[in-house]
Design a protein around this motif. Sequence first.
Motif, mmCIF file in Angstrom:
data_model
loop_
_atom_site.group_PDB
_atom_site.id
_atom_site.type_symbol
_atom_site.label_atom_id
_atom_site.label_comp_id
_atom_site.label_asym_id
_atom_site.label_seq_id
_atom_site.Cartn_x
_atom_site.Cartn_y
_atom_site.Cartn_z
ATOM 1 N N MET A 14 33.017 47.564 57.980
ATOM 2 C CA MET A 14 31.456 47.415 57.447
ATOM 3 C C MET A 14 31.471 46.975 56.068
ATOM 4 S SD MET A 14 29.800 50.891 59.093
ATOM 5 C CE MET A 14 28.465 50.903 58.156
ATOM 6 N N PHE A 15 32.618 47.564 55.237
ATOM 7 C CA PHE A 15 32.570 47.207 53.939
ATOM 8 C C PHE A 15 33.320 45.975 53.486
ATOM 9 C CE2 PHE A 15 30.529 51.419 53.601
ATOM 10 C CZ PHE A 15 29.939 51.283 52.692
ATOM 11 N N PHE A 16 34.201 45.836 54.253
ATOM 12 C CA PHE A 16 35.378 44.700 53.889
ATOM 13 C C PHE A 16 35.116 43.577 55.090
ATOM 14 C CE2 PHE A 16 36.227 48.733 51.701
ATOM 15 C CZ PHE A 16 36.097 48.283 50.597
ATOM 16 N N GLY A 17 34.228 43.207 55.456
ATOM 17 C CA GLY A 17 34.070 42.406 56.352
ATOM 18 C C GLY A 17 34.470 40.617 55.862
ATOM 19 N N PHE A 18 34.309 39.666 56.512
ATOM 20 C CA PHE A 18 34.131 38.367 55.985
ATOM 21 C C PHE A 18 35.476 38.072 55.114
ATOM 22 C CE2 PHE A 18 29.895 39.148 56.674
ATOM 23 C CZ PHE A 18 29.548 38.173 57.428
ATOM 24 N N ASN A 19 36.811 38.462 55.815
ATOM 25 C CA ASN A 19 37.985 38.370 55.295
ATOM 26 C C ASN A 19 38.238 38.732 53.838
ATOM 27 O OD1 ASN A 19 38.905 37.055 57.572
ATOM 28 N ND2 ASN A 19 38.309 35.086 56.982
ATOM 29 N N VAL A 20 37.629 40.143 53.539
ATOM 30 C CA VAL A 20 37.716 40.727 52.153
ATOM 31 C C VAL A 20 39.082 41.510 52.463
ATOM 32 C CG1 VAL A 20 37.171 42.210 50.497
ATOM 33 C CG2 VAL A 20 35.312 40.446 51.314
ATOM 34 N N LEU A 21 39.004 42.140 53.580
ATOM 35 C CA LEU A 21 40.232 43.068 54.189
ATOM 36 C C LEU A 21 41.435 42.142 54.379
ATOM 37 C CD1 LEU A 21 41.261 45.599 54.865
ATOM 38 C CD2 LEU A 21 40.408 45.346 57.348
ATOM 39 N N PHE A 22 41.184 40.905 54.857
ATOM 40 C CA PHE A 22 42.142 39.909 55.321
ATOM 41 C C PHE A 22 42.177 39.083 54.054
ATOM 42 C CE2 PHE A 22 43.134 40.520 59.866
ATOM 43 C CZ PHE A 22 42.366 41.400 60.121
ATOM 44 N N ILE A 23 42.497 39.415 52.986
ATOM 45 C CA ILE A 23 42.519 38.824 51.708
ATOM 46 C C ILE A 23 43.412 37.577 51.393
ATOM 47 C CG2 ILE A 23 43.742 40.307 50.420
ATOM 48 C CD1 ILE A 23 40.577 38.916 49.085
ATOM 49 N N GLY A 24 44.527 37.673 52.281
ATOM 50 C CA GLY A 24 45.496 36.534 52.240
ATOM 51 C C GLY A 24 44.658 35.518 52.644
ATOM 52 N N ARG A 25 43.944 35.526 53.660
ATOM 53 C CA ARG A 25 43.033 34.379 54.414
ATOM 54 C C ARG A 25 42.353 33.580 53.219
ATOM 55 N NH1 ARG A 25 40.872 36.530 60.033
ATOM 56 N NH2 ARG A 25 42.668 36.645 60.991
ATOM 57 N N ARG A 26 41.457 34.279 52.411
ATOM 58 C CA ARG A 26 40.603 33.944 51.386
ATOM 59 C C ARG A 26 41.581 33.052 50.431
ATOM 60 N NH1 ARG A 26 35.404 36.748 49.523
ATOM 61 N NH2 ARG A 26 34.394 36.873 51.353
ATOM 62 N N LEU A 27 42.620 33.996 49.881
ATOM 63 C CA LEU A 27 43.492 33.288 48.927
ATOM 64 C C LEU A 27 44.495 32.206 49.345
ATOM 65 C CD1 LEU A 27 45.215 36.659 47.797
ATOM 66 C CD2 LEU A 27 43.211 35.206 46.565
ATOM 67 N N GLY A 28 45.158 32.105 50.706
ATOM 68 C CA GLY A 28 45.946 31.090 51.220
ATOM 69 C C GLY A 28 44.879 30.088 51.483
ATOM 70 N N ARG A 29 43.490 30.163 51.731
ATOM 71 C CA ARG A 29 42.668 29.042 52.320
ATOM 72 C C ARG A 29 42.259 28.296 50.905
ATOM 73 N NH1 ARG A 29 39.906 31.948 57.290
ATOM 74 N NH2 ARG A 29 41.812 31.904 58.849
ATOM 75 N N GLY A 30 42.299 28.857 49.815
ATOM 76 C CA GLY A 30 41.841 28.288 48.660
ATOM 77 C C GLY A 30 40.446 28.655 48.445
ATOM 78 N N GLN A 31 39.952 29.852 48.945
ATOM 79 C CA GLN A 31 38.526 30.245 49.079
ATOM 80 C C GLN A 31 38.343 31.062 47.914
ATOM 81 O OE1 GLN A 31 38.032 31.514 52.909
ATOM 82 N NE2 GLN A 31 37.885 29.630 53.721
ATOM 83 N N PHE A 32 39.150 31.537 47.004
ATOM 84 C CA PHE A 32 39.075 32.452 46.083
ATOM 85 C C PHE A 32 38.067 32.132 44.958
ATOM 86 C CE2 PHE A 32 40.576 35.866 42.681
ATOM 87 C CZ PHE A 32 39.909 36.833 43.450
ATOM 88 N N ASP A 33 38.121 30.700 44.810
ATOM 89 C CA ASP A 33 37.253 29.938 43.842
ATOM 90 C C ASP A 33 35.930 30.248 44.316
ATOM 91 O OD1 ASP A 33 39.588 28.923 42.671
ATOM 92 O OD2 ASP A 33 39.193 27.163 43.368
#
Lengths: 266, 281
Positions: free
Chosen positions: B83-102
């Motif tokens: 509920m609190f960490f959806g949209f790949n916040v929990l899977f933070i490696g995806r956001r970082l690895g996909r270059g989406q942290f910007d």
Amino acid sequence: MRLLLTRLRQYRLIAALEATSLVGEDSLFIIQFIFRFLRVVVLLSLWRVILTGRGPTDGLTLEALLTYTLIQEVFSDQLIPRTDIEWALHDGGITMRFLQPLGLVSQFTAQMVGRWAFGFVFFSLPLLLAAPLLGVNPLPANLASGGLFLLSLTLTIAVGVALEFIFAALLSYLEGSAYIVSRVRTAITLLFSGAVVPLALMPWGLGEIFRWLPFASMASAPLQIYIGVGDPLLLLATQAAWSVGLWWLARWLWEVSRERLVAYGG
Amino acid sequence: MAARYMRRLFALWCMYAWLDLMWVTRSFQSFVLYFCGETIVAIAALSSTLLLAERFNGLGPWSKPQLIFMLGYAALVFGLLDMFFGFNVLFIGRRLGRGQFDHTLVQPQPIWLALLTDGFNPFGASGPFLTGIILISWANSFLLLTPTLMWLFLFVLNVVSSVSVVLSVSFFWGSLAFFAPRAAEEINTPLLRMFDHLKLFPLDGLSAGMVSGLLTAVPVGFIAWYPCRALLGLDSAWHAPYLTPLAALGFGLLASKLFIQGMRHYERIGSQRYRAMGHRG
């Protein structure tokens, strides 16, 4: 004969491409095998906690159950086969498959077999070798059980891939989410197939019901044959019947939903 | 300053909750499919242990109701994470690895605030959370717990701590994606899958070495097993209810350290990858 050899070479190339791409895309893949190994250790200890001091429970001894759990983990990729066809529908990659001069089923199957290679080398074999250290006998009940297990495993893969195409056809027909369909399918397969809890140990006679579902022809049937429980001929016949029935259904559903596939976004 | 951030935090949670509600109401069919699907997954995942508990009238030192409580607790923890960490916040490696942290860096707010609010989806992802509440209530009808105010405080503290442990370990491993974006993009997946599987089993039968490992190197024991032992009185040590919060603190510090190091690396190197899928930011 020449055509068959050419086809086999093409499938081998697809499998090899898939196997090597796994390393290129996910070079930390070894970590997932370490995590899986930990899971096996915990599951084995759980069975020991439950069954130590008890006699055979519903025909299953502790030793047989430990072998069941270990072999389930060793062959988990084959017992619950996944072609990932739903993701090809999701990202539109399915259209490229139609352009290739090979059948759809054989393409996805070859790719799936390629994915198994590294799992087998880096997880299944080490786990089999480590079995004595874990206090588990990895050998089948007897030589015949071992041979019939291989036959049963082939039928398991046939049933599993048929189910993949049935779910994929329903996914394209109903225009659902690949993500949720994949998760639901995995969850119900693990439960109904007896992969985690053998059907014989389920309460309220649930195992008696589940054993007639197609999912039981995936994990439960080959594993029962391996540990020498149940009638192997009946189990193999049930698997063969499900395989024929499900492939007929998969083919029909695929024909029906094929036209909608274009609308789905391919 | 703190009050301003708190107001902002709640304002953002309200905004994302509204966006989630819009998704639920605008595409009701999608919502029903997603909600039912996630609920089926949550129930099916718990079923193995529930069936074994029913068949053997408990597992080891755990009675059937105590196991149901543990399963409910585990579902609650993962429900809150969803509920609190959806949209790949929990899977933070995806956001970082996909270059989406910007997407997060360009927002005019602190990174912690963005990460704490960005994945909030209280309606769509409420299935596992509600499953947890129902299971705990069901267990309580057998256990007949008469919770004091202190017990309730410890319960909430332990649930929040268990959530923090999973989040911290996920961020710790996921931070590797700062350094190896392609290789570590999916590193959270096997980790969280293993947590998801192992959270359901009591670890009492394992050797002391294994239990130590499962409370430190791979702290799956803090997701449900250890806090439930403490809350249900299976571990009578006075410090038992405080161990999970302490662990959360320790893992949180470790994860922060590695994440900050990763950020420094990212400031110099940036990301040459970008994949548009799977984010909200």
